[in-house]
Design an enzyme around this catalytic site. Structure first.
Site, PDB file in Angstrom:
ATOM      1  N   CYS A  95       5.803 -31.054  74.612  1.00 11.74           N
ATOM      2  CA  CYS A  95       5.385 -31.944  75.696  1.00 11.74           C
ATOM      3  C   CYS A  95       6.437 -33.008  75.959  1.00 11.74           C
ATOM      4  O   CYS A  95       6.536 -33.987  75.218  1.00 11.74           O
ATOM      5  CB  CYS A  95       4.049 -32.597  75.365  1.00 11.74           C
ATOM      6  N   CYS A 130       5.012 -36.463  76.736  1.00 11.25           N
ATOM      7  CA  CYS A 130       4.528 -37.157  75.543  1.00 11.25           C
ATOM      8  C   CYS A 130       5.673 -37.718  74.705  1.00 11.25           C
ATOM      9  O   CYS A 130       5.610 -38.849  74.213  1.00 11.25           O
ATOM     10  CB  CYS A 130       3.703 -36.209  74.664  1.00 11.25           C
ATOM     11  N   ASP A 131       6.710 -36.919  74.509  1.00 18.57           N
ATOM     12  CA  ASP A 131       7.725 -37.228  73.502  1.00 18.57           C
ATOM     13  C   ASP A 131       9.127 -37.500  74.034  1.00 18.57           C
ATOM     14  O   ASP A 131      10.019 -37.864  73.267  1.00 18.57           O
ATOM     15  CB  ASP A 131       7.802 -36.078  72.494  1.00 18.57           C
TER      16      ASP A 131
END
Length: 319
Positions: free
Chosen positions: A143, A146-147
């Site tokens: 992701c 997300c990261d």
């Protein structure tokens, strides 16, 4: 045979399921949740969804210093229990949605329910190569949204050739030093618009006809990956601190095959603007019905919607 008929039964947990539980419990619907657990196929699986394998969450509102995925899910769970949600830490093995009340069979507990909220989520497809598990959350991710921020001004790899891979690569290019896309073929499967956007980006390069066959690193994290050309057989090590696997997700919808309407990709269909499925009294929230956003915050929002939809449906039905 279970005698009590629940107002609301939630299958699955994570941000969607727990938020649905919080809202349903506060509406005095006394929800029962089957939060999930390990399976024969996946002994590592734990209740709480994909955030349980996410070390740092920096984009969930209300936590300015960040929080780990497991800690965030612990907060969700405690809040749901505080308002009276009954949680069974086990999987549902069978459902009968052919008549009301619906029947839900867990591994050791069964129940009947007037409504069902499905929050079984989806899981990322992984490469299943050497070093992948070892460096998850220390370089390997599924992701970018997300990261990606953890890899500012660093070199990263993206694996895949579809829209997801191009979206991840384009997003990462705004943050990182360089993105190298590794694809098994010499043409992309992504839509023309997504292809052009990625191909024109000066920070994105492509390694064609190739596959990542090993992730390498040290005690601090990932340092690179072994990439093999599938036509020549030649292998080389590419230096990178991040590897984003973007080959798709698999929604957890096996229980509902042939019962609820699904998209060709397997995600549950919901009525636009609501969480209603093709079956009255059955609602779906979170990643099991969302192949686009796949974020904790959007999953939680749809969990709220599902609880409200279920409550209003029960009122309309006089249940």
């Amino acid at each position: 045979m279970a005698e009590k008929i629940n107002k609301v039964t939630i299958i699955g947990s994570g941000p969607a399921g727990y938020t649905a539980a919080i809202y349903a419990a506060r509406a005095n619907l006394q929800p029962v949740m089957f939060a999930g657990g390990p399976t024969l196929e996946d002994a590592q699986r734990v209740p709480g969804g994909q955030l349980m394998i996410t070390t740092e969450v920096e984009n969930y509102p209300g936590f300015p210093q960040g929080i780990t995925g497991p800690e965030l899910m612990e907060h969700f769970q405690k809040q749901a229990e505080r308002f009276g949600t009954v949680i069974h830490m086990e999987n549902v093995v069978k459902v009968d949605l052919s008549k009301r009340p619906f029947f839900i069979q867990g591994e050791s507990v069964s129940c009947y329910s007037e409504t069902v909220i499905i929050a079984t989520g989806a899981s990322a497809k992984w490469l299943h190569i050497k070093g992948e598990d070892q460096f998850k959350n220390r370089g390997v991710s599924a992701c970018a949204t997300c990261d990606g921020a953890f890899y500012k001004n660093q070199d990263v790899l993206v694996v895949g050739g579809g829209d997801t891979a191009m979206e991840e690569a384009t997003y990462l290019a705004k943050i990182v030093k360089s993105v190298t896309v590794v694809h098994r073929r010499d043409t992309l499967r992504a839509s023309k618009v997504m292809q052009e956007r990625a191909l024109k980006n000066p920070k994105i390069s492509f390694v064609w006809d190739s596959a990542v066959e090993e992730v390498v690193g040290n005690e601090r994290g990932m340092t690179g990956a072994v990439v093999r050309n599938l036509k020549t057989g030649d292998a080389r090590q590419v230096e990178a601190t991040g590897l984003f696997v973007a080959i798709g997700h698999t929604p957890t919808t096996n229980l509902f095959q042939g019962v609820l309407e699904m998209h060709p990709s397997g995600y549950l269909k919901t009525v636009p603007g609501s969480t209603r499925t093709s079956l009255p009294g059955v609602f779906a929230c979170g990643d099991v019905q969302d192949s686009y956003y796949r974020q904790a915050i959007t999953a939680a929002g749809s969990g709220c919607m599902a609880a409200i939809d279920a409550e209003r449906w029960l009122i309309e039905e006089g249940a």
